[in-house]
Write a protein that holds these residues in place. Structure first.
Motif, PDB file in Angstrom:
ATOM      1  N   HIS A 112     -48.168   3.927 -11.674  1.00  0.00           N
ATOM      2  CA  HIS A 112     -47.942   2.645 -12.340  1.00  0.00           C
ATOM      3  C   HIS A 112     -46.759   1.936 -11.696  1.00  0.00           C
ATOM      4  O   HIS A 112     -45.614   2.378 -11.829  1.00  0.00           O
ATOM      5  CB  HIS A 112     -47.692   2.885 -13.844  1.00  0.00           C
ATOM      6  CG  HIS A 112     -47.451   1.624 -14.615  1.00  0.00           C
ATOM      7  ND1 HIS A 112     -47.045   1.638 -15.942  1.00  0.00           N
ATOM      8  CD2 HIS A 112     -47.541   0.313 -14.274  1.00  0.00           C
ATOM      9  CE1 HIS A 112     -46.903   0.383 -16.364  1.00  0.00           C
ATOM     10  NE2 HIS A 112     -47.192  -0.427 -15.381  1.00  0.00           N
ATOM     11  N   TYR A 113     -47.047   0.827 -11.005  1.00  0.00           N
ATOM     12  CA  TYR A 113     -46.022   0.029 -10.344  1.00  0.00           C
ATOM     13  C   TYR A 113     -45.825  -1.294 -11.097  1.00  0.00           C
ATOM     14  O   TYR A 113     -46.759  -1.811 -11.717  1.00  0.00           O
ATOM     15  CB  TYR A 113     -46.424  -0.297  -8.907  1.00  0.00           C
ATOM     16  CG  TYR A 113     -46.542   0.884  -7.978  1.00  0.00           C
ATOM     17  CD1 TYR A 113     -45.498   1.239  -7.130  1.00  0.00           C
ATOM     18  CD2 TYR A 113     -47.712   1.642  -7.922  1.00  0.00           C
ATOM     19  CE1 TYR A 113     -45.609   2.317  -6.245  1.00  0.00           C
ATOM     20  CE2 TYR A 113     -47.832   2.715  -7.060  1.00  0.00           C
ATOM     21  CZ  TYR A 113     -46.779   3.049  -6.231  1.00  0.00           C
ATOM     22  OH  TYR A 113     -46.888   4.114  -5.369  1.00  0.00           O
ATOM     23  N   VAL A 114     -44.633  -1.827 -10.999  1.00  0.00           N
ATOM     24  CA  VAL A 114     -44.353  -3.163 -11.536  1.00  0.00           C
ATOM     25  C   VAL A 114     -43.703  -3.980 -10.423  1.00  0.00           C
ATOM     26  O   VAL A 114     -42.575  -3.696 -10.018  1.00  0.00           O
ATOM     27  CB  VAL A 114     -43.436  -3.115 -12.772  1.00  0.00           C
ATOM     28  CG1 VAL A 114     -43.161  -4.533 -13.270  1.00  0.00           C
ATOM     29  CG2 VAL A 114     -44.052  -2.273 -13.880  1.00  0.00           C
ATOM     30  N   LEU A 115     -44.429  -4.981  -9.925  1.00  0.00           N
ATOM     31  CA  LEU A 115     -43.948  -5.819  -8.830  1.00  0.00           C
ATOM     32  C   LEU A 115     -43.535  -7.186  -9.358  1.00  0.00           C
ATOM     33  O   LEU A 115     -44.172  -7.713 -10.275  1.00  0.00           O
ATOM     34  CB  LEU A 115     -45.027  -5.991  -7.760  1.00  0.00           C
ATOM     35  CG  LEU A 115     -45.180  -4.872  -6.728  1.00  0.00           C
ATOM     36  CD1 LEU A 115     -45.673  -3.583  -7.375  1.00  0.00           C
ATOM     37  CD2 LEU A 115     -46.139  -5.290  -5.617  1.00  0.00           C
ATOM     38  N   GLU A 116     -42.504  -7.753  -8.763  1.00  0.00           N
ATOM     39  CA  GLU A 116     -42.035  -9.077  -9.162  1.00  0.00           C
ATOM     40  C   GLU A 116     -42.389 -10.110  -8.109  1.00  0.00           C
ATOM     41  O   GLU A 116     -42.548  -9.795  -6.924  1.00  0.00           O
ATOM     42  CB  GLU A 116     -40.524  -9.063  -9.389  1.00  0.00           C
ATOM     43  CG  GLU A 116     -40.098  -8.238 -10.585  1.00  0.00           C
ATOM     44  CD  GLU A 116     -38.656  -8.538 -10.985  1.00  0.00           C
ATOM     45  OE1 GLU A 116     -38.143  -9.616 -10.602  1.00  0.00           O
ATOM     46  OE2 GLU A 116     -38.061  -7.704 -11.671  1.00  0.00           O
ATOM     47  N   ARG A 117     -42.519 -11.337  -8.576  1.00  0.00           N
ATOM     48  CA  ARG A 117     -42.791 -12.452  -7.680  1.00  0.00           C
ATOM     49  C   ARG A 117     -41.666 -12.574  -6.657  1.00  0.00           C
ATOM     50  O   ARG A 117     -40.488 -12.415  -6.979  1.00  0.00           O
ATOM     51  CB  ARG A 117     -42.905 -13.724  -8.514  1.00  0.00           C
ATOM     52  CG  ARG A 117     -43.237 -14.967  -7.720  1.00  0.00           C
ATOM     53  CD  ARG A 117     -43.661 -16.092  -8.660  1.00  0.00           C
ATOM     54  NE  ARG A 117     -42.686 -16.309  -9.723  1.00  0.00           N
ATOM     55  CZ  ARG A 117     -42.991 -16.664 -10.968  1.00  0.00           C
ATOM     56  NH1 ARG A 117     -44.257 -16.806 -11.313  1.00  0.00           N
ATOM     57  NH2 ARG A 117     -42.053 -16.868 -11.867  1.00  0.00           N
ATOM     58  N   MET A 118     -42.030 -12.868  -5.404  1.00  0.00           N
ATOM     59  CA  MET A 118     -41.040 -12.964  -4.338  1.00  0.00           C
ATOM     60  C   MET A 118     -41.026 -14.353  -3.727  1.00  0.00           C
ATOM     61  O   MET A 118     -41.961 -15.144  -3.896  1.00  0.00           O
ATOM     62  CB  MET A 118     -41.320 -11.916  -3.251  1.00  0.00           C
ATOM     63  CG  MET A 118     -41.131 -10.477  -3.716  1.00  0.00           C
ATOM     64  SD  MET A 118     -41.555  -9.248  -2.435  1.00  0.00           S
ATOM     65  CE  MET A 118     -40.411  -9.657  -1.130  1.00  0.00           C
ATOM     66  N   ASN A 119     -39.995 -14.639  -2.995  1.00  0.00           N
ATOM     67  CA  ASN A 119     -39.839 -15.919  -2.317  1.00  0.00           C
ATOM     68  C   ASN A 119     -40.797 -16.000  -1.124  1.00  0.00           C
ATOM     69  O   ASN A 119     -41.082 -14.997  -0.474  1.00  0.00           O
ATOM     70  CB  ASN A 119     -38.389 -16.086  -1.848  1.00  0.00           C
ATOM     71  CG  ASN A 119     -38.113 -17.492  -1.347  1.00  0.00           C
ATOM     72  OD1 ASN A 119     -38.471 -17.838  -0.228  1.00  0.00           O
ATOM     73  ND2 ASN A 119     -37.479 -18.300  -2.182  1.00  0.00           N
ATOM     74  N   GLU A 120     -41.267 -17.206  -0.836  1.00  0.00           N
ATOM     75  CA  GLU A 120     -42.230 -17.388   0.254  1.00  0.00           C
ATOM     76  C   GLU A 120     -41.657 -17.005   1.613  1.00  0.00           C
ATOM     77  O   GLU A 120     -42.408 -16.696   2.541  1.00  0.00           O
ATOM     78  CB  GLU A 120     -42.695 -18.846   0.298  1.00  0.00           C
ATOM     79  CG  GLU A 120     -43.543 -19.246  -0.898  1.00  0.00           C
ATOM     80  CD  GLU A 120     -44.062 -20.663  -0.759  1.00  0.00           C
ATOM     81  OE1 GLU A 120     -43.790 -21.289   0.299  1.00  0.00           O
ATOM     82  OE2 GLU A 120     -44.718 -21.150  -1.697  1.00  0.00           O
ATOM     83  N   SER A 121     -40.357 -17.011   1.743  1.00  0.00           N
ATOM     84  CA  SER A 121     -39.743 -16.695   3.031  1.00  0.00           C
ATOM     85  C   SER A 121     -39.549 -15.186   3.243  1.00  0.00           C
ATOM     86  O   SER A 121     -39.048 -14.769   4.285  1.00  0.00           O
ATOM     87  CB  SER A 121     -38.385 -17.396   3.147  1.00  0.00           C
ATOM     88  OG  SER A 121     -37.509 -16.972   2.102  1.00  0.00           O
TER      89      SER A 121
END
Length: 310
Positions: A287-296
């Motif tokens: 079970h992973y929890v990933l966060e939104r990242m910057n386009e760069s």
């Protein structure tokens, strides 16, 4: 003596003339009566019909509202627990265990409505995921186009798409190395995969699939039991990119990786989902929890270590 009655004329009124006048009056009266009755009948029928239609429309609207309210209401905890209980009691070796099902169920239950669920693989749990996420959008991806069509025909409520994987399990190391080499271009961790040329990216799904902000992603396919099988490298990479590329909604995405002890799952999970994002591993489920990242962003994980053996 002159007869004074010579020019006298006798006029007789035949009874038929009087009868004919009375008959005409009777017919006229009957005609007017029929018209009056017809008008009254039409008026009564129209009012009754309007009343019936109004009652029918009210009933239909009430039914729609009731159905809508029923659909939008969350599943009771007892129903969820019952579904998981019976789903995990199957003797089929391909069914998930209770310890695998429970974490996913818990996240779906807590997910803000509507919840967007993306599942790689059509499995024995397909109907369960659809039921548990009945408030939200659920999409299934499978490598077998015939089985996907069969499932949709048998269960029209299931939204399934097929994808043609071009990867081979035996090429895992080369594919990962290629993705890391092109991390600043075709294989960026934040991108619209619809326009990607990355070897691990899945870019042939319907356009709207890439536009959805997925809250939960389950990787339970494709097959990877032999060297020529497609393996789950592309599914894991794609899940990581979709999670990091969300435009709105909850900035976090729960990614579940089934058969967590497998080599492909371990290696690709570390490379593209990252150890620092691993919340827990219970049974055969990661079970992973990933966060939104910057386009760069040009790095999948915070650490630079690789799981690949040299």
């Amino acid at each position: 003596m002159k007869n004074t009655n010579t020019n006298t004329k006798l006029i007789l009124l035949h009874p038929y003339i009087q009868k004919q006048g009375n008959s005409n009056r009777l017919w006229l009266l009957a005609f007017i009566s029929i018209l009056t009755l017809a008008f009254l009948a039409t008026l009564i029928y129209t009012r009754d019909r309007e009343s019936t239609l109004n009652n029918t429309n009210t009933s239909i609207i009430s039914s729609v509202i009731s159905s809508t309210n029923a659909v939008s209401a969350p599943l009771p905890a007892t129903v969820i627990n019952t579904l998981i209980h019976y789903a995990s009691k199957s003797n089929d070796t391909y069914h998930m265990t209770y310890s695998d099902l429970k974490p996913i169920s818990d996240v779906l239950r807590k997910c803000s409505s509507p919840c967007n669920l993306l599942v790689f693989g059509l499995t024995p749990e397909t109907l369960l995921w659809k039921a548990l996420n009945h408030n939200g959008k659920t999409v299934f991806i499978d490598e077998n186009r015939y089985y996907a069509a069969y499932i949709e025909e048998k269960h029209p409520e299931i939204d399934a798409y097929d994808v043609q994987y071009t990867t081979k399990r035996s090429e895992m190391k080369e594919l990962i190395a290629s993705a890391k080499e092109h991390v600043a271009n075709e294989c960026k961790p934040v991108q619209n995969l619809l326009f990607s040329d990355c070897k691990l990216g899945i870019n042939d799904l319907p356009n709207h699939v890439y536009e959805v902000d997925w809250d939960v992603i389950l990787v339970d396919g494709p097959r990877g039991d032999w060297p020529e099988a497609p393996g789950r490298m592309s599914a894991i990479f794609t899940a990581g990119v979709l999670a990091r590329s969300k435009k709105g909604g909850n900035p976090k995405t729960h990614v579940f990786l089934h058969d967590f002890s497998g080599e492909v799952e371990q290696v690709c999970g570390n490379e593209f989902l990252c150890k620092e994002n691993l919340l827990e591993a219970s049974g055969s489920m990661g079970h992973y929890v990933l966060e939104r990242m910057n386009e760069s962003s040009v790095q999948y994980c915070k650490g630079s270590s690789s799981s690949l053996s040299t």
